[in-house]
Design an enzyme around this catalytic site. Structure first.
Site, PDB file in Angstrom:
ATOM      1  N   LYS A 178     -14.137   1.673  15.563  1.00 20.96           N
ATOM      2  CA  LYS A 178     -12.912   0.849  15.976  1.00 20.96           C
ATOM      3  C   LYS A 178     -12.271   0.914  17.447  1.00 20.96           C
ATOM      4  O   LYS A 178     -12.051   0.017  17.627  1.00 20.96           O
ATOM      5  CB  LYS A 178     -11.854   1.248  14.877  1.00 20.96           C
ATOM      6  CG  LYS A 178     -10.698   0.756  14.837  1.00 20.96           C
ATOM      7  CD  LYS A 178      -9.784   1.159  13.857  1.00 20.96           C
ATOM      8  CE  LYS A 178      -8.436   0.157  13.701  1.00 20.96           C
ATOM      9  NZ  LYS A 178      -7.782   0.651  12.655  1.00 20.96           N
ATOM     10  N   ASP A 228      -5.762  -9.668  12.500  1.00 26.91           N
ATOM     11  CA  ASP A 228      -5.740  -8.348  12.887  1.00 26.91           C
ATOM     12  C   ASP A 228      -4.707  -8.140  14.054  1.00 26.91           C
ATOM     13  O   ASP A 228      -5.081  -8.604  15.142  1.00 26.91           O
ATOM     14  CB  ASP A 228      -7.135  -7.963  13.346  1.00 26.91           C
ATOM     15  CG  ASP A 228      -7.481  -6.296  13.851  1.00 26.91           C
ATOM     16  OD1 ASP A 228      -6.281  -5.819  14.279  1.00 26.91           O
ATOM     17  OD2 ASP A 228      -8.340  -5.782  13.213  1.00 26.91           O
ATOM     18  N   ASN A 251       0.876  -1.278  -0.055  1.00 19.60           N
ATOM     19  CA  ASN A 251      -0.051   0.105   0.093  1.00 19.60           C
ATOM     20  C   ASN A 251       0.930   1.198   0.050  1.00 19.60           C
ATOM     21  O   ASN A 251       2.128   1.229   0.000  1.00 19.60           O
ATOM     22  CB  ASN A 251      -0.989   0.134   1.200  1.00 19.60           C
ATOM     23  CG  ASN A 251      -0.297  -0.220   2.322  1.00 19.60           C
ATOM     24  OD1 ASN A 251       0.527   0.801   2.909  1.00 19.60           O
ATOM     25  ND2 ASN A 251      -0.391  -1.323   3.259  1.00 19.60           N
TER      26      ASN A 251
END
Length: 407
Positions: free
Chosen positions: A338, A307, A211
């Site tokens: 979150k 995660d 990314n």
């Protein structure tokens, strides 16, 4: 309350018209009961005389690299040992360049290399010089090394131009310095674990998915934590950044690699700050040979990665945990969701819409915790990291457990 009384402050003055403000700066520092000594470059003496600064500071002004009047004739070592803080104001473009390249052919530059004191620069130059790519590169390099930057301010300059490049006013510099000294040791002895940068998910031996994260924000957070006295471990993806001074670093490849390194480091951590941009998905199968360009299309089967943030918090529930959320829309909604879903202590959310944040020198954050929220406006990432770490330190010290309890 002032945090400057008794501080040994070495004021470095380089050769710019803003040097005339240094007299007032010395006066204000002495008024705060700081111990002030002055070091001047040769060009600085063309703008203001050593005698003026000697009268205001009450100490001889240092101008020579090899001073026969100094301890053993080594003035740079004497000053380097004496200083708690080295403040260069004004810091010209030339001075910033010399510091970046580690020059040591005059007293001021040599003292900076020989000292472990905190180094602060207050830039002062023409607006075009300030904007030049070389100056900005030098500033970023110095900040990565832990150098603090005050300013510059915007306004009319001595040359007649208008823009960024004016040195901050002396009163503003003293205020900023007092703030730095107040937070210097807030995290003394606290073990801070930070993840930063992107992960790489292999497709075949030569290709991977990644990314746009540059790691700049995470590295700036690491520098800010060190400057506040923390013992910092940085678990980083591959980035084009030097490891910040005083930080221990582990380089990882994939999301799985970063998870394993983070789980291991978290055993000894007090605070965990997850700034890394971790891949959400990874290929199910990785080819053992380079995939050839034979078909018109290529289909990759992907599976969810573990995660890291949620896993660390579940494994070490008493670890003070700060998450990051990069969103393109509904910033606060996703941030609060979150925070609650992963049982975090704090979350710092930023917008990445329209090319913001990723690989940029500036950022803005919405920092949220259970019973509070603060907006940090767009600013240089190093200044932003310092502001964020002040919030983290305040919340951590308020909520910390009486014992270190995560076995």
């Amino acid at each position: 309350m002032s945090f400057l009384p008794g501080k040994n402050i070495l004021l470095g003055i380089s050769g710019g018209i803003a040097a005339y403000k240094s007299a007032e700066l010395v006066r204000l520092l002495v008024k705060q009961s700081a111990n002030v000594r002055v070091c001047m470059t040769a060009s600085a003496q063309a703008f203001i005389t050593p005698l003026t600064l000697q009268a205001l500071s009450g100490n001889p002004v240092h101008t020579e690299l090899l001073d026969p009047q100094a301890e053993m004739g080594m003035g740079h070592i004497e000053l380097a040992r004496w200083a708690d803080v080295i403040l260069i104001a004004p810091a010209t473009a030339n001075t910033l360049a010399r510091l970046t390249w580690g020059m040591a052919d005059d007293l001021l530059s040599t003292v900076c290399l020989a000292s472990t004191a905190r180094l602060i620069v207050a830039p002062a130059m023409n607006q075009q010089m300030w904007k030049h790519a070389a100056t900005q590169h030098n500033l970023q390099t110095l900040q990565h090394r832990g150098v603090t930057v005050f300013g510059p301010a915007e306004g009319v300059q001595a040359c007649g131009d208008t823009g960024l490049g004016r040195m901050l006013e002396p009163a503003d510099i003293v205020r900023e310095l007092a703030s730095c000294c107040a937070t210097d040791q807030l995290l003394q002895g606290v073990r801070v674990l930070i993840t930063a940068g992107p992960t790489r998910e292999a497709i075949d031996p030569v290709r991977f998915l990644t990314n746009r994260s540059s790691g700049k924000m995470g590295y700036a957070v690491a520098s800010a934590a060190v400057s506040m006295g923390a013992d910092v471990m940085l678990v980083s993806g591959h980035v084009a950044l030097d490891c910040p001074a005083g930080v221990s670093r582990v380089i990882t490849e994939s999301a799985a690699d970063m998870l394993n390194a983070t789980l291991d480091a978290a055993k000894q951590a007090d605070v965990f700050i997850a700034t890394a941009a971790v891949a959400d998905y990874t290929p199910v199968n990785v080819a053992d040979r380079k995939i050839k360009k034979n078909a018109a299309t290529l289909h990759l089967e992907m599976q969810r990665t573990t995660d890291i943030l949620a896993t660390i918090k579940q494994t070490y529930p008493n670890l003070f945990t700060v998450g990051f959320a990069a969103e393109t829309h509904d910033l606060m909604t996703y941030a609060r969701s979150k925070l609650e879903r992963k049982n975090l202590d704090m979350i710092a959310a930023n917008s990445v819409a329209d090319g913001k944040a990723f690989d940029q020198p500036t950022n803005a954050l919405e920092v949220v915790w259970k019973d509070g929220h603060t907006s940090l406006p767009e600013m240089d990432k190093h200044a932003l990291a310092t502001a964020l770490m002040q919030l983290v330190a305040a919340q951590y010290l308020q909520r910390k457990q009486p014992t270190h309890d995560h076995d």
